[in-house]
Write a protein that holds these residues in place. Sequence first.
Motif, PDB file in Angstrom:
ATOM      1  N   LEU A  11       0.983  -1.435   0.016  1.00 34.89           N
ATOM      2  CA  LEU A  11      -0.110  -0.074   0.269  1.00 34.89           C
ATOM      3  C   LEU A  11       0.659   1.205  -0.231  1.00 34.89           C
ATOM      4  O   LEU A  11       0.614   2.094  -0.517  1.00 34.89           O
ATOM      5  CB  LEU A  11      -0.926  -0.167   1.324  1.00 34.89           C
ATOM      6  N   PRO A  12       1.694   1.245   0.635  1.00 36.44           N
ATOM      7  CA  PRO A  12       2.146   2.720   1.173  1.00 36.44           C
ATOM      8  C   PRO A  12       3.029   3.088  -0.323  1.00 36.44           C
ATOM      9  O   PRO A  12       3.225   4.507  -0.765  1.00 36.44           O
ATOM     10  CB  PRO A  12       3.041   2.685   2.186  1.00 36.44           C
ATOM     11  N   PRO A  13       3.824   2.754  -1.257  1.00 35.32           N
ATOM     12  CA  PRO A  13       4.147   2.974  -2.440  1.00 35.32           C
ATOM     13  C   PRO A  13       3.511   3.120  -3.174  1.00 35.32           C
ATOM     14  O   PRO A  13       3.326   4.574  -4.185  1.00 35.32           O
ATOM     15  CB  PRO A  13       5.025   1.937  -2.793  1.00 35.32           C
ATOM     16  N   LEU A  14       2.330   2.450  -3.066  1.00 38.92           N
ATOM     17  CA  LEU A  14       1.573   3.006  -4.638  1.00 38.92           C
ATOM     18  C   LEU A  14      -0.010   3.627  -3.824  1.00 38.92           C
ATOM     19  O   LEU A  14       0.631   5.276  -4.272  1.00 38.92           O
ATOM     20  CB  LEU A  14       0.539   1.694  -5.232  1.00 38.92           C
ATOM     21  N   LEU A  15      -0.232   4.102  -3.037  1.00 37.38           N
ATOM     22  CA  LEU A  15      -1.032   5.264  -2.832  1.00 37.38           C
ATOM     23  C   LEU A  15       0.500   6.872  -2.537  1.00 37.38           C
ATOM     24  O   LEU A  15      -0.163   7.400  -2.560  1.00 37.38           O
ATOM     25  CB  LEU A  15      -1.201   4.980  -0.644  1.00 37.38           C
ATOM     26  N   LEU A  16       1.368   6.812  -2.464  1.00 31.05           N
ATOM     27  CA  LEU A  16       2.392   7.831  -2.683  1.00 31.05           C
ATOM     28  C   LEU A  16       2.768   8.334  -4.089  1.00 31.05           C
ATOM     29  O   LEU A  16       2.521   9.265  -4.724  1.00 31.05           O
ATOM     30  CB  LEU A  16       3.663   7.075  -1.882  1.00 31.05           C
ATOM     31  N   ALA A  17       2.656   7.589  -4.465  1.00 29.46           N
ATOM     32  CA  ALA A  17       2.277   7.081  -6.381  1.00 29.46           C
ATOM     33  C   ALA A  17       1.538   7.511  -6.962  1.00 29.46           C
ATOM     34  O   ALA A  17       0.994   8.895  -7.245  1.00 29.46           O
ATOM     35  CB  ALA A  17       2.700   6.399  -7.134  1.00 29.46           C
ATOM     36  N   ALA A  18       0.482   7.357  -6.916  1.00 32.61           N
ATOM     37  CA  ALA A  18      -0.864   7.683  -6.874  1.00 32.61           C
ATOM     38  C   ALA A  18      -1.212   9.152  -6.486  1.00 32.61           C
ATOM     39  O   ALA A  18      -2.388  10.296  -7.239  1.00 32.61           O
ATOM     40  CB  ALA A  18      -2.151   7.159  -5.738  1.00 32.61           C
ATOM     41  N   GLU A  19      -0.992   9.529  -5.045  1.00 37.14           N
ATOM     42  CA  GLU A  19      -0.997  10.994  -4.812  1.00 37.14           C
ATOM     43  C   GLU A  19      -0.228  12.248  -5.242  1.00 37.14           C
ATOM     44  O   GLU A  19      -0.552  13.068  -5.725  1.00 37.14           O
ATOM     45  CB  GLU A  19      -0.549  10.669  -3.363  1.00 37.14           C
ATOM     46  N   ARG A  20       0.965  11.123  -5.593  1.00 39.78           N
ATOM     47  CA  ARG A  20       2.169  12.229  -6.793  1.00 39.78           C
ATOM     48  C   ARG A  20       0.967  12.642  -8.126  1.00 39.78           C
ATOM     49  O   ARG A  20       1.095  13.442  -8.618  1.00 39.78           O
ATOM     50  CB  ARG A  20       3.517  11.608  -6.588  1.00 39.78           C
ATOM     51  N   VAL A  21       1.146  12.272  -8.223  1.00 36.50           N
ATOM     52  CA  VAL A  21      -0.004  11.901 -10.219  1.00 36.50           C
ATOM     53  C   VAL A  21      -1.005  12.749  -9.492  1.00 36.50           C
ATOM     54  O   VAL A  21      -1.202  14.071 -10.862  1.00 36.50           O
ATOM     55  CB  VAL A  21      -0.798  10.681 -10.255  1.00 36.50           C
ATOM     56  N   ALA A  22      -2.030  12.193  -8.021  1.00 37.55           N
ATOM     57  CA  ALA A  22      -3.402  13.582  -8.281  1.00 37.55           C
ATOM     58  C   ALA A  22      -2.551  14.982  -7.845  1.00 37.55           C
ATOM     59  O   ALA A  22      -2.998  15.892  -8.931  1.00 37.55           O
ATOM     60  CB  ALA A  22      -3.728  12.757  -7.169  1.00 37.55           C
ATOM     61  N   ALA A  23      -1.185  15.268  -7.526  1.00 36.13           N
ATOM     62  CA  ALA A  23      -0.850  16.596  -7.613  1.00 36.13           C
ATOM     63  C   ALA A  23      -0.914  17.487  -8.298  1.00 36.13           C
ATOM     64  O   ALA A  23      -0.622  18.505  -8.441  1.00 36.13           O
ATOM     65  CB  ALA A  23       0.051  16.425  -5.828  1.00 36.13           C
ATOM     66  N   THR A  24      -0.006  16.494  -9.237  1.00 36.18           N
ATOM     67  CA  THR A  24       0.553  17.572 -10.558  1.00 36.18           C
ATOM     68  C   THR A  24      -0.473  17.759 -11.185  1.00 36.18           C
ATOM     69  O   THR A  24      -0.432  17.943 -12.333  1.00 36.18           O
ATOM     70  CB  THR A  24       1.782  16.158 -11.044  1.00 36.18           C
ATOM     71  N   VAL A  25      -1.871  16.525 -11.407  1.00 33.19           N
ATOM     72  CA  VAL A  25      -2.783  17.071 -12.620  1.00 33.19           C
ATOM     73  C   VAL A  25      -3.177  18.228 -11.571  1.00 33.19           C
ATOM     74  O   VAL A  25      -3.435  18.914 -12.109  1.00 33.19           O
ATOM     75  CB  VAL A  25      -3.677  15.873 -12.604  1.00 33.19           C
ATOM     76  N   GLU A  26      -3.861  17.916 -10.398  1.00 41.24           N
ATOM     77  CA  GLU A  26      -4.236  19.045  -9.708  1.00 41.24           C
ATOM     78  C   GLU A  26      -3.908  20.407  -9.893  1.00 41.24           C
ATOM     79  O   GLU A  26      -4.862  21.688 -10.343  1.00 41.24           O
ATOM     80  CB  GLU A  26      -4.574  18.736  -8.333  1.00 41.24           C
ATOM     81  N   GLN A  27      -2.451  20.616  -9.926  1.00 42.66           N
ATOM     82  CA  GLN A  27      -2.259  22.243 -10.105  1.00 42.66           C
ATOM     83  C   GLN A  27      -2.858  22.881 -11.888  1.00 42.66           C
ATOM     84  O   GLN A  27      -2.285  24.025 -12.073  1.00 42.66           O
ATOM     85  CB  GLN A  27      -0.543  21.945 -10.496  1.00 42.66           C
TER      86      GLN A  27
END
Length: 300
Positions: A11-27
Amino acid sequence: MNRAENFAAFLPPLLLAAERVAATVEQGVHGRRRTGAGDAFWQFRRYSPGDSIGRIDWRQTAKRMQAFVRENEWEAAESVWLWRDPSPSMAWASPQALERKDQRADLLVLACASLLLRGGERVALLGAPERPSAGRRVLPRMAERLALQRQSVLAGTDAERAAASLPPPAALPRHGQAVLFGDFLYPLPEIAARLRGLADQGVKGCVVRIVDPAEEDFPYKGRTRFLGLEGEGEMLAPRAETLADDWRAAFAAHQAGLADICRRLGWHHIKHRTDKPAEALLMALYLALEGGNMREGRRR
């Protein structure tokens, strides 16, 4: 390794990667929070962690001896149901791919959920017992559910594994939204029937087809053995390159058929190759949910 250790590693690596992708798009996007009348009653549902105590309907709670929340139609319509194909055909990657199709799908589901939660939406997995909700606990719970779904499907019969290629039938509120991630390597009439079951309820949707580059490009040459991942058996091709034209034509026809099904239902359709960045797909998907310009997302 026990179940807790499995999840601790996964879970942690997958969740961190997902949050990174979401944060990039959110900008590059604005929030999806909308306003509406919100007065039309839809249903009572059981109280879930994260719900405000002020939303409890005490009359229903007294009748049923359990806490129930009053949910109106607008709140239900603001919810987004996500689904990821857990069938064995997704657990594959060619040397040309960046990752397996199921790995990319998991990343996209969680990144999409994260982005929607940041915009004030409630999300849930289609077919899971949890109701749409928001808050910190949603993503870890969703990631765990995805892992459990895959384990359950892989442990099932051939028929159960094949059936997992389609989203489960579900009763959803009118004007709700569904986002479906999978390779959709399934007969088109059956795909159409399942999607129509959702669309007939007034549900808007988006189909994201996850494609390994080798599935579309067919780069194989020489003596090649092809193995079916869902009980189809195997085939030995003495000269695989002689199959290339027919394969590409069949793949393109299936792709066009899927896109046409979505168009007829008024749904969006996006093809995403695993050798392309996840951020580009998530941006196109977010615009689809916003009702924005889908030209880039629909490009095939």
